[in-house]
Design a protein around this motif. Structure first.
Motif, PDB file in Angstrom:
ATOM      1  N   TYR A  11      36.909  48.156  47.252  1.00 37.27           N
ATOM      2  CA  TYR A  11      35.754  48.216  46.101  1.00 37.27           C
ATOM      3  C   TYR A  11      34.221  48.328  46.802  1.00 37.27           C
ATOM      4  CZ  TYR A  11      39.511  46.143  43.183  1.00 37.27           C
ATOM      5  OH  TYR A  11      40.673  46.089  42.297  1.00 37.27           O
ATOM      6  N   ILE A  18      34.000  45.997  49.662  1.00 39.88           N
ATOM      7  CA  ILE A  18      35.020  44.825  49.787  1.00 39.88           C
ATOM      8  C   ILE A  18      36.418  45.503  50.086  1.00 39.88           C
ATOM      9  CG2 ILE A  18      36.151  43.045  48.349  1.00 39.88           C
ATOM     10  CD1 ILE A  18      33.260  43.073  46.709  1.00 39.88           C
ATOM     11  N   ALA A  20      39.620  44.774  49.411  1.00 45.33           N
ATOM     12  CA  ALA A  20      40.625  43.911  48.741  1.00 45.33           C
ATOM     13  C   ALA A  20      42.382  44.095  49.120  1.00 45.33           C
ATOM     14  CB  ALA A  20      40.661  44.308  47.305  1.00 45.33           C
ATOM     15  N   GLN A  39      46.273  32.675  48.888  1.00 39.94           N
ATOM     16  CA  GLN A  39      45.164  31.787  48.350  1.00 39.94           C
ATOM     17  C   GLN A  39      44.134  32.705  47.472  1.00 39.94           C
ATOM     18  OE1 GLN A  39      43.061  29.633  51.263  1.00 39.94           O
ATOM     19  NE2 GLN A  39      44.627  28.103  51.293  1.00 39.94           N
ATOM     20  N   SER A  40      43.531  32.131  46.634  1.00 42.49           N
ATOM     21  CA  SER A  40      42.518  32.835  45.728  1.00 42.49           C
ATOM     22  C   SER A  40      41.580  33.931  46.598  1.00 42.49           C
ATOM     23  CB  SER A  40      41.752  31.591  45.004  1.00 42.49           C
ATOM     24  OG  SER A  40      40.798  32.399  44.195  1.00 42.49           O
ATOM     25  N   GLY A  41      41.480  34.749  45.979  1.00 45.12           N
ATOM     26  CA  GLY A  41      40.885  35.790  46.634  1.00 45.12           C
ATOM     27  C   GLY A  41      41.619  36.739  47.957  1.00 45.12           C
ATOM     28  N   ALA A  42      42.671  36.253  48.039  1.00 46.97           N
ATOM     29  CA  ALA A  42      43.388  36.930  48.960  1.00 46.97           C
ATOM     30  C   ALA A  42      43.710  38.532  48.750  1.00 46.97           C
ATOM     31  CB  ALA A  42      44.840  36.399  49.398  1.00 46.97           C
ATOM     32  N   GLY A  43      43.861  38.969  47.545  1.00 48.28           N
ATOM     33  CA  GLY A  43      44.138  40.370  47.133  1.00 48.28           C
ATOM     34  C   GLY A  43      45.550  40.433  46.216  1.00 48.28           C
ATOM     35  N   LYS A  44      45.937  39.334  45.865  1.00 45.65           N
ATOM     36  CA  LYS A  44      47.068  39.452  45.086  1.00 45.65           C
ATOM     37  C   LYS A  44      46.991  40.378  43.674  1.00 45.65           C
ATOM     38  CE  LYS A  44      47.278  34.883  44.560  1.00 45.65           C
ATOM     39  NZ  LYS A  44      46.078  34.462  45.234  1.00 45.65           N
ATOM     40  N   SER A  45      46.065  39.817  42.870  1.00 47.68           N
ATOM     41  CA  SER A  45      45.904  40.509  41.450  1.00 47.68           C
ATOM     42  C   SER A  45      45.551  42.025  41.991  1.00 47.68           C
ATOM     43  CB  SER A  45      44.435  40.053  40.820  1.00 47.68           C
ATOM     44  OG  SER A  45      44.894  38.716  40.649  1.00 47.68           O
ATOM     45  N   THR A  46      44.666  42.448  42.755  1.00 51.53           N
ATOM     46  CA  THR A  46      44.511  43.906  43.419  1.00 51.53           C
ATOM     47  C   THR A  46      45.871  44.452  43.524  1.00 51.53           C
ATOM     48  OG1 THR A  46      42.485  43.203  44.241  1.00 51.53           O
ATOM     49  CG2 THR A  46      43.190  45.300  44.766  1.00 51.53           C
ATOM     50  N   ARG A  49      47.727  45.177  40.458  1.00 52.22           N
ATOM     51  CA  ARG A  49      47.181  46.067  39.682  1.00 52.22           C
ATOM     52  C   ARG A  49      47.531  47.951  40.351  1.00 52.22           C
ATOM     53  NH1 ARG A  49      42.587  42.856  39.139  1.00 52.22           N
ATOM     54  NH2 ARG A  49      41.586  44.187  40.709  1.00 52.22           N
TER      55      ARG A  49
HETATM   56  N1  LIG Z   1      36.971  45.054  40.392  1.00 52.39           N
HETATM   57  C1  LIG Z   1      36.361  44.338  41.610  1.00 52.39           C
HETATM   58  N2  LIG Z   1      35.282  44.784  42.072  1.00 52.39           N
HETATM   59  C2  LIG Z   1      34.716  44.149  43.353  1.00 52.39           C
HETATM   60  N3  LIG Z   1      35.414  43.322  43.853  1.00 52.39           N
HETATM   61  C3  LIG Z   1      36.677  42.925  43.589  1.00 52.39           C
HETATM   62  C4  LIG Z   1      37.301  43.694  42.238  1.00 52.39           C
HETATM   63  N4  LIG Z   1      38.510  42.961  42.056  1.00 52.39           N
HETATM   64  C5  LIG Z   1      38.669  42.139  43.176  1.00 52.39           C
HETATM   65  N5  LIG Z   1      37.458  42.003  44.011  1.00 52.39           N
HETATM   66  C6  LIG Z   1      37.468  41.342  45.193  1.00 52.39           C
HETATM   67  O1  LIG Z   1      38.736  41.586  46.008  1.00 52.39           O
HETATM   68  C7  LIG Z   1      39.111  40.521  46.686  1.00 52.39           C
HETATM   69  C8  LIG Z   1      40.543  40.135  46.208  1.00 52.39           C
HETATM   70  O2  LIG Z   1      40.679  39.764  44.756  1.00 52.39           O
HETATM   71  P1  LIG Z   1      42.063  39.550  44.053  1.00 52.39           P
HETATM   72  O3  LIG Z   1      42.848  40.590  44.132  1.00 52.39           O
HETATM   73  O4  LIG Z   1      41.459  39.131  42.474  1.00 52.39           O
HETATM   74  O5  LIG Z   1      42.536  38.226  44.923  1.00 52.39           O
HETATM   75  P2  LIG Z   1      43.391  37.256  44.326  1.00 52.39           P
HETATM   76  O6  LIG Z   1      44.119  37.588  43.112  1.00 52.39           O
HETATM   77  O7  LIG Z   1      44.459  36.894  45.426  1.00 52.39           O
HETATM   78  O8  LIG Z   1      42.616  35.936  43.804  1.00 52.39           O
HETATM   79  C9  LIG Z   1      38.082  39.332  46.240  1.00 52.39           C
HETATM   80  O9  LIG Z   1      37.145  39.274  47.339  1.00 52.39           O
HETATM   81  C10 LIG Z   1      37.511  39.868  45.159  1.00 52.39           C
HETATM   82  O10 LIG Z   1      36.289  39.380  44.798  1.00 52.39           O
END
Ligand SMILES: Nc1ncnc2c1ncn2[C@@H]1O[C@H](COP(=O)(O)OP(=O)(O)O)[C@@H](O)[C@H]1O
Ligand SMILES: [Mg+2]
Length: 333
Positions: A11, A18, A20, A39-46, A49
């Motif tokens: 990103y 970043i 991710a 943990q939070s911020g690891a990249g799980k949601s990314t 998606r």
């Molecule tokens: N749309 C986005 N734009 C910029 N940074 C993003 C975006 N989505 C996630 N990030 C960054 O990517 C990293 C991983 O995020 P995320 O996948 O949400 O982690 P998790 O789900 O494990 O908490 C984090 O540093 C987050 O701030």
């Protein structure tokens, strides 16, 4: 079978990059559950998606049974998505639709004719234990029941892969156990490759065959649960088989060691074997037992009495098939 190869997602925030996902590689065979813990911020949601084709990875590939989803062009996306069902933390049901209507929705999108659709919905509701509830509305259901509807809906298009994103994070412990067991039963029944994204180790313990630890967009550790536990000193092993605290004064006059082994039916327990071999007592100061992926693991913190070489005891335990080491920084005199 789902295969993820060197998946990256970058990103841009102004001039900042970043990463991710920074080169994630993993594969999940059919009829197995793989946990991704981080943990939070690891990249799980990314990761979710990118796997669900809701976002395009920067590079790398995602293949389901040899079909590369990342190479599919825009017009084919909807069809490609049917190969992968997604269960979210909240079921996100349409409140104005019946349960049956919610499960039918993906089938309507896929233009399945009504009679076939109705039969499929009835079958899916039975599969998740809601055979009698088709005409009810979401507001009449408990959280666990709503999640069952979410699972039925995810399975509507006969996917090859089920992706579960924190599927039980919004549920109480008893309902969590029910939903995890349901996911496990469906995996076995349909032979699916299941990915479970979670931040909770108890989820991994309950249903996963294999696990990956995600941190800062990278897979730090990965493997079959039964092998990962035995990787003495690894973060996943420590988390899967955590040792409770002990009273340090109990160690006085000896040396603390840690022992980890899988229970086997042949021969005496490993510690008993060591006690006999050295003619000593090895009191257990703290210990834990876990049943993981069909195997019973023991981990214990043990006192080797003064006058016996702890190194020799560790060596002996290694020979009889237990992982053992001096307990870090806890040599007590
Ligand atoms: N749309 C986005 N734009 C910029 N940074 C993003 C975006 N989505 C996630 N990030 C960054 O990517 C990293 C991983 O995020 P995320 O996948 O949400 O982690 P998790 O789900 O494990 O908490 C984090 O540093 C987050 O701030
Ligand atoms: Mg997240």
């Amino acid at each position: 079978m789902i295969t993820v190869t060197d998946l990256k997602k970058v990103y841009h925030q102004g001039k900042r990059e970043i990463r991710a996902l920074d080169g994630v590689t993993l594969s999940v065979p059919d009829n197995s559950v793989h946990g991704i813990i981080g943990q939070s911020g690891a990249g799980k949601s990314t990761l979710v998606r990118c796997l669900a084709l809701l976002d395009r990875p920067t590079s790398g590939s995602v293949e389901i049974n040899g079909v590369e989803l990342t190479a599919v062009h825009a017009g084919e996306l909807r069809k490609a998505r049917r190969r992968l069902g997604v269960v979210f933390q909240q079921a996100n049901l349409f409140d104005s639709q019946t349960i049956a209507g919610n499960v039918a929705y993906p089938l309507e999108l896929a233009r399945i004719p009504a009679p076939e659709r109705d039969a499929k919905v009835a079958e899916l509701l039975r599969l998740v234990g809601l055979g009698e509830s088709g005409e009810a509305y979401p507001s009449q259901l408990s959280g666990g029941q709503r999640q069952r509807v979410g699972i039925a809906r995810a399975l509507a298009t006969d996917p090859d892969v089920l992706l579960c994103d924190e599927p039980t994070s919004a549920l109480d412990p008893a309902t969590t156990a029910e939903i995890l067991d349901l996911i496990g039963a469906i995996k076995a029944r349909l032979g699916l490759a299941v990915l479970v994204i979670t931040h909770e180790m108890h989820v991994v313990k309950r249903i996963c065959d294999s696990v990956s630890l995600l941190e800062d967009g990278r897979v730090l550790e990965s493997g079959l649960l039964v092998e990962t536990v035995g990787r003495f000193g690894s973060r996943l092993s420590d988390a899967l088989l955590a040792l409770p605290p002990h009273d340090p004064t109990e160690a006085a006059g000896g040396t603390l060691i840690e022992v980890l082994y899988a229970a086997t039916s042949d021969g005496p327990p490993k510690l008993t074997a060591a006690e006999r071999h050295f003619g000593i007592d090895l009191p257990v100061l703290s210990g834990t037992i876990e049943h993981l992926a069909g195997t019973t693991f023991h981990r214990a913190r043990v006192r080797v009495p003064a006058g016996t070489s702890a190194d020799q005891v560790v060596g002996f335990l290694g020979e009889v098939g237990a992982a053992a080491a001096l307990s870090a920084g806890e040599v007590v005199r």
